[in-house]
Design an enzyme around this catalytic site. Structure first.
Site, PDB file in Angstrom:
ATOM      1  N   GLU A  40     -22.030 -38.081 -18.091  1.00 42.76           N
ATOM      2  CA  GLU A  40     -20.643 -37.935 -18.532  1.00 42.76           C
ATOM      3  C   GLU A  40     -19.978 -39.226 -18.989  1.00 42.76           C
ATOM      4  O   GLU A  40     -19.032 -39.192 -19.770  1.00 42.76           O
ATOM      5  CB  GLU A  40     -19.829 -37.295 -17.397  1.00 42.76           C
ATOM      6  CG  GLU A  40     -20.260 -35.851 -17.172  1.00 42.76           C
ATOM      7  CD  GLU A  40     -19.719 -35.237 -15.899  1.00 42.76           C
ATOM      8  OE1 GLU A  40     -18.742 -34.483 -15.968  1.00 42.76           O
ATOM      9  OE2 GLU A  40     -20.297 -35.505 -14.835  1.00 42.76           O
TER      10      GLU A  40
ATOM     11  N   ARG B 275     -29.903 -48.047 -11.786  1.00 37.21           N
ATOM     12  CA  ARG B 275     -31.254 -48.068 -12.332  1.00 37.21           C
ATOM     13  C   ARG B 275     -31.435 -46.896 -13.289  1.00 37.21           C
ATOM     14  O   ARG B 275     -31.171 -45.752 -12.933  1.00 37.21           O
ATOM     15  CB  ARG B 275     -32.265 -47.977 -11.193  1.00 37.21           C
ATOM     16  CG  ARG B 275     -33.713 -48.163 -11.610  1.00 37.21           C
ATOM     17  CD  ARG B 275     -34.615 -47.996 -10.402  1.00 37.21           C
ATOM     18  NE  ARG B 275     -36.005 -48.288 -10.717  1.00 37.21           N
ATOM     19  CZ  ARG B 275     -37.015 -48.037  -9.907  1.00 37.21           C
ATOM     20  NH1 ARG B 275     -36.778 -47.491  -8.712  1.00 37.21           N
ATOM     21  NH2 ARG B 275     -38.256 -48.326 -10.265  1.00 37.21           N
TER      22      ARG B 275
ATOM     23  N   LYS C 294     -27.183 -44.221 -10.838  1.00 39.31           N
ATOM     24  CA  LYS C 294     -25.870 -43.616 -10.987  1.00 39.31           C
ATOM     25  C   LYS C 294     -25.974 -42.516 -12.046  1.00 39.31           C
ATOM     26  O   LYS C 294     -26.876 -42.525 -12.883  1.00 39.31           O
ATOM     27  CB  LYS C 294     -24.829 -44.645 -11.421  1.00 39.31           C
ATOM     28  CG  LYS C 294     -24.632 -45.799 -10.434  1.00 39.31           C
ATOM     29  CD  LYS C 294     -23.624 -46.821 -10.941  1.00 39.31           C
ATOM     30  CE  LYS C 294     -23.426 -47.951  -9.939  1.00 39.31           C
ATOM     31  NZ  LYS C 294     -22.450 -48.970 -10.416  1.00 39.31           N
TER      32      LYS C 294
ATOM     33  N   GLN D 294     -28.694 -38.871 -23.299  1.00 43.52           N
ATOM     34  CA  GLN D 294     -27.463 -38.503 -22.620  1.00 43.52           C
ATOM     35  C   GLN D 294     -26.288 -39.368 -23.061  1.00 43.52           C
ATOM     36  O   GLN D 294     -25.186 -38.873 -23.301  1.00 43.52           O
ATOM     37  CB  GLN D 294     -27.653 -38.605 -21.108  1.00 43.52           C
ATOM     38  CG  GLN D 294     -28.467 -37.482 -20.514  1.00 43.52           C
ATOM     39  CD  GLN D 294     -27.793 -36.140 -20.721  1.00 43.52           C
ATOM     40  OE1 GLN D 294     -26.748 -35.853 -20.148  1.00 43.52           O
ATOM     41  NE2 GLN D 294     -28.377 -35.314 -21.567  1.00 43.52           N
TER      42      GLN D 294
ATOM     43  N   LEU E 192     -33.597 -44.274 -14.974  1.00 45.57           N
ATOM     44  CA  LEU E 192     -34.846 -43.674 -14.528  1.00 45.57           C
ATOM     45  C   LEU E 192     -35.770 -43.265 -15.668  1.00 45.57           C
ATOM     46  O   LEU E 192     -36.979 -43.170 -15.477  1.00 45.57           O
ATOM     47  CB  LEU E 192     -34.536 -42.455 -13.650  1.00 45.57           C
ATOM     48  CG  LEU E 192     -33.641 -42.736 -12.428  1.00 45.57           C
ATOM     49  CD1 LEU E 192     -33.421 -41.469 -11.632  1.00 45.57           C
ATOM     50  CD2 LEU E 192     -34.249 -43.833 -11.554  1.00 45.57           C
TER      51      LEU E 192
ATOM     52  N   GLY F 189     -24.122 -26.568 -21.020  1.00 39.15           N
ATOM     53  CA  GLY F 189     -23.047 -26.008 -20.197  1.00 39.15           C
ATOM     54  C   GLY F 189     -21.788 -26.845 -20.261  1.00 39.15           C
ATOM     55  O   GLY F 189     -20.690 -26.327 -20.359  1.00 39.15           O
ATOM     56  N   PHE F 190     -21.948 -28.182 -20.148  1.00 38.56           N
ATOM     57  CA  PHE F 190     -20.821 -29.110 -20.238  1.00 38.56           C
ATOM     58  C   PHE F 190     -19.725 -28.776 -19.232  1.00 38.56           C
ATOM     59  O   PHE F 190     -18.539 -29.006 -19.479  1.00 38.56           O
ATOM     60  CB  PHE F 190     -20.264 -29.153 -21.662  1.00 38.56           C
ATOM     61  CG  PHE F 190     -21.334 -29.329 -22.705  1.00 38.56           C
ATOM     62  CD1 PHE F 190     -22.050 -30.505 -22.784  1.00 38.56           C
ATOM     63  CD2 PHE F 190     -21.646 -28.310 -23.577  1.00 38.56           C
ATOM     64  CE1 PHE F 190     -23.067 -30.661 -23.720  1.00 38.56           C
ATOM     65  CE2 PHE F 190     -22.663 -28.454 -24.519  1.00 38.56           C
ATOM     66  CZ  PHE F 190     -23.363 -29.634 -24.590  1.00 38.56           C
TER      67      PHE F 190
END
Length: 699
Positions: free
Chosen positions: A658, A581, A654, A591, A583, A230-231
């Site tokens: 992006e 942290r 966090k 990402q 995950l 989707g961005f």
């Protein structure tokens, strides 16, 4: 604790995706389903004076043609881009003026081609300039940021600075182009509306559809089981879902609307072009005295959307005198909207490029210049940072990249016709989190079911949320099942703003912790339906903070510039991030690498042109709008620091979706300057621009 969080767990839906069994919005079985194809406006501004439908209705298989004269009436939406087929107005080229519904996709497309529309065309204006007479200062930029912020006397301080840079940058429109185009399937049964849609947030879609069609929200069910990217463009409801619901109501049959890719630039948003002016003044030691960042952008005439590109300058560097300004011109263009890292991506390109120019002016290493201007508190608000490890990212990135061996002289490295160079840029992105609800249920077979209306847009949300739940429950990961992607699940915000996991994970953690406590006090076997705990983070996740919360990073790039062809090849990209942290090491790296690759596209290949005569984006498909592929970068590395920050959420995480794009384009642009000695201030850095710059340098 089971140690699930942080582990590189494989995506739970990975096998379904690679085997083709994962179902997307247009792939759910719907007996009697029809297909629909929209008809875009052929003028840049005006009114429809007539729609000839006879030829379309004569096409075998065509069931109906919806126009502004016969389409279902909708309540007025908050988003004007969804007021579809409600009147004769054409606000921009590509606006939908009809919809053909047919038995097959082929018949719908043929019918759409047979529709004849006449217009009363009006003069249009689609050209953005910094001096456009319609430019104004809005009340706010996106995200509720004040359009203007000023501290001290930036003009006076700039005039008295030892080193000064006054430069302008230009970024073109950009388009999201997810792999799965915007698609929706809708059906009506007994006054209830059920929709499968490609969206980053089904809750928002349900609310909008309920409002448009005058329904209670509980009579609308929206599902997004899998989303093919989707961005940002799928962060709000788009025309496909409204048109599908209208056509389904009109025909009494399920209807799928899959927007053709070439239609997307006009109807699902785009990153608006931005014109930047940066004025940086520093003392002889390289400490910023004055910082001014002014941005001019465009919006449509029906919806104000102001890219908040000057906001990052309020976060990054210590400068006692500063001014950040947003200006916008309303033109006859499609409405711009969210695109990955809105504000930060274009704003940090300009800021980090200008800082590199200041480093050249000072004769200072660009890494050291950034370190020297590290603020003690957030410059704009004065709040302390919850955590800020930008300097550590820069130092660690420089170490890994081998920055210390760099010859700072531009054009000093050559390999035959290739000029070689390296560049650096910093990155930031705000920490955002919203309230969510989640349930966790212990079942008699020893497994656990966690339910939350999160949306997995390809980031691995299912997997990461299962890890959070497993750790909170103290059980192995394989014992936790996750259900996401439907308004029939506990409510949660959309996947956007790098806030998804931080928001959803908080609620999942609390639900699982609560369930674990309930189980600890339970005596005997579990009832057949199991034992459940529900968590709602309202009042906690949306509470204000006394701290400025941001993720930070540093990007390094190595390029080779071909002096014969003008081609820029990126041999290496390296990013180091401080993002709380981590995950899941596997999905996090994916990402970061994805964002960096998108930043490479922003730097070298991606760009759109607004045709002044026709009022249309000329690059409307992937044959003309060039996104990068694996072969476009030889090596790409993503690393992160072990950052502890207890002021964020239950996991200390966090957002990471992006920040990878932020700074990448600037690092590449700075590397091109280091390779060639030529400073190119307009993206993308295509061969024609590079060759022109090299020619000017020689002459």
């Amino acid at each position: 604790m089971t140690g699930s969080v942080g582990a590189p767990a494989e995506r739970r839906e990975g096998r379904e995706k690679v085997s083709g069994t994962a179902r997307y919005a247009g792939e759910f079985p719907s007996p009697g389903r029809a297909r629909a194809w929209p008809v875009p406006a052929g003028v840049a501004r005006g009114r429809v004076t007539g729609v000839g439908t006879a030829a379309a209705l004569a096409v075998p298989g065509v069931l109906a043609v919806l126009t502004h004269e016969n389409a279902p009436r909708l309540a007025e939406p908050d988003d004007p881009t969804l007021a579809l087929l409600q009147n004769a107005r054409v606000p921009h080229r590509g606006w939908f003026v009809a919809l053909v519904v047919a038995e097959t996709l082929e018949a719908a497309r043929a019918g759409a081609g047979a529709v004849r529309v006449t217009y009363d065309a009006e003069e249009h204006d689609v050209t953005l300039t910094a001096s456009h007479p319609g430019v104004y200062v809005p009340e706010e930029a996106n995200g509720g940021h004040p359009a203007v912020r000023e501290q001290g006397d930036p003009d006076g301080a700039f005039g008295s600075s030892t080193a000064r840079v006054d430069v302008a940058y230009r970024l073109p429109p950009l388009h999201n182009h997810p792999m799965e185009p915007h698609t929706s399937t809708a059906r009506w049964e007994d006054g209830r509306l059920t929709v499968h849609t490609s969206s980053q947030g089904t809750g928002a879609v349900r609310a909008v559809l309920a409002g448009l069609f005058g329904l209670p929200e509980e009579r609308v069910v929206v599902t997004a089981e899998h989303v093919g990217g989707g961005f940002g463009s799928k962060g709000t409801p788009r025309p496909d879902v409204v048109l599908a619901a209208m056509a389904a109501r009109e025909t009494g049959r399920p209807v799928t609307v899959a927007l053709p890719r070439r239609f997307l630039p006009a109807v699902v948003g785009h990153r608006a072009p931005t014109l930047h002016r940066l004025r940086l003044g520093a003392d002889a030691d390289g400490r910023l005295v004055s910082l001014t960042h002014e941005v001019t952008t465009h919006t449509s005439r029906i919806k104000e959307f102001v890219e908040q590109a000057a906001v990052p300058a309020r976060v990054m560097y210590a400068a006692p005198h500063s001014r950040t300004v947003h200006r916008v011109a309303a033109l006859d263009v499609p409405s711009p909207s969210w695109m990955r890292a809105p504000g930060e991506a274009p704003g940090m390109y300009a800021l980090e490029s200008a800082l590199d120019e200041l480093a050249t002016e000072l004769g200072m290493d660009p890494v050291e210049l950034r370190v020297r201007n590290e603020p003690d508190v957030e410059p704009d608000s004065g709040r302390p940072f919850s955590s800020r490890h930008l300097v550590e990212c820069l130092r660690e990135g420089a170490r890994r990249f081998g920055w210390a061996g760099r010859d700072p002289r531009p054009g000093s490295r050559r390999d035959g016709p290739l000029l070689l160079g390296t560049g650096v840029a910093a990155a930031t992105y705000p920490v955002m989190v919203g309230p969510s609800t989640a349930t966790a249920r212990a079942l008699p077979d020893g497994s656990f079911l966690v339910r939350i209306n999160a949306t997995d847009i390809g980031t691995g949300a299912r997997t990461v949320l299962a890890q959070v739940g497993a750790d909170a429950l103290g059980v192995p990961l394989e014992r936790v099942r996750i259900e996401v992607g439907s308004t029939e699940l506990p409510s949660a915000p959309l996947a956007g703003g790098s806030s998804g996991t931080a928001s959803w994970g908080w609620a999942v953690h609390d639900a699982c912790v609560g369930l674990a406590r309930r189980l600890a006090g339970h005596v005997g076997t579990l009832p057949g339906q199991g034992l459940e705990f529900r968590a709602d983070t309202t009042g906690a996740a949306d509470a204000g903070s006394d701290f400025a919360r941001h993720a930070f990073g540093a990007h390094f790039a190595e390029v080779a510039v071909d002096t014969v062809t003008g081609e820029v090849r990126v041999g290496r990209l390296l990013g180091v991030y401080a993002a709380g942290r981590i995950l899941n090491a596997r999905t996090a790296r994916s990402q970061f690498v994805g964002g960096m690759t998108m930043g490479l596209g922003m730097a070298l290949t991606e760009g759109s042109t607004m045709d002044a005569a026709f009022g249309d984006f000329t690059e409307s498909d992937l044959a003309s709008y060039h996104v990068p592929v694996h072969a476009d970068v030889a090596g790409i590395e993503a690393h992160w620091l072990d950052e502890e920050d207890a002021r964020l959420n239950r996991m200390g995480s966090k957002g990471i979706g992006e920040i990878g794009i932020v700074g990448t384009a600037a690092a590449i642009g700075n590397a091109v300057h280091h390779a060639t000695g030529v400073r190119l201030r307009e993206l993308p850095l295509t061969p024609d621009r590079v060759l022109t710059g090299l020619l000017h340098r020689r002459t």
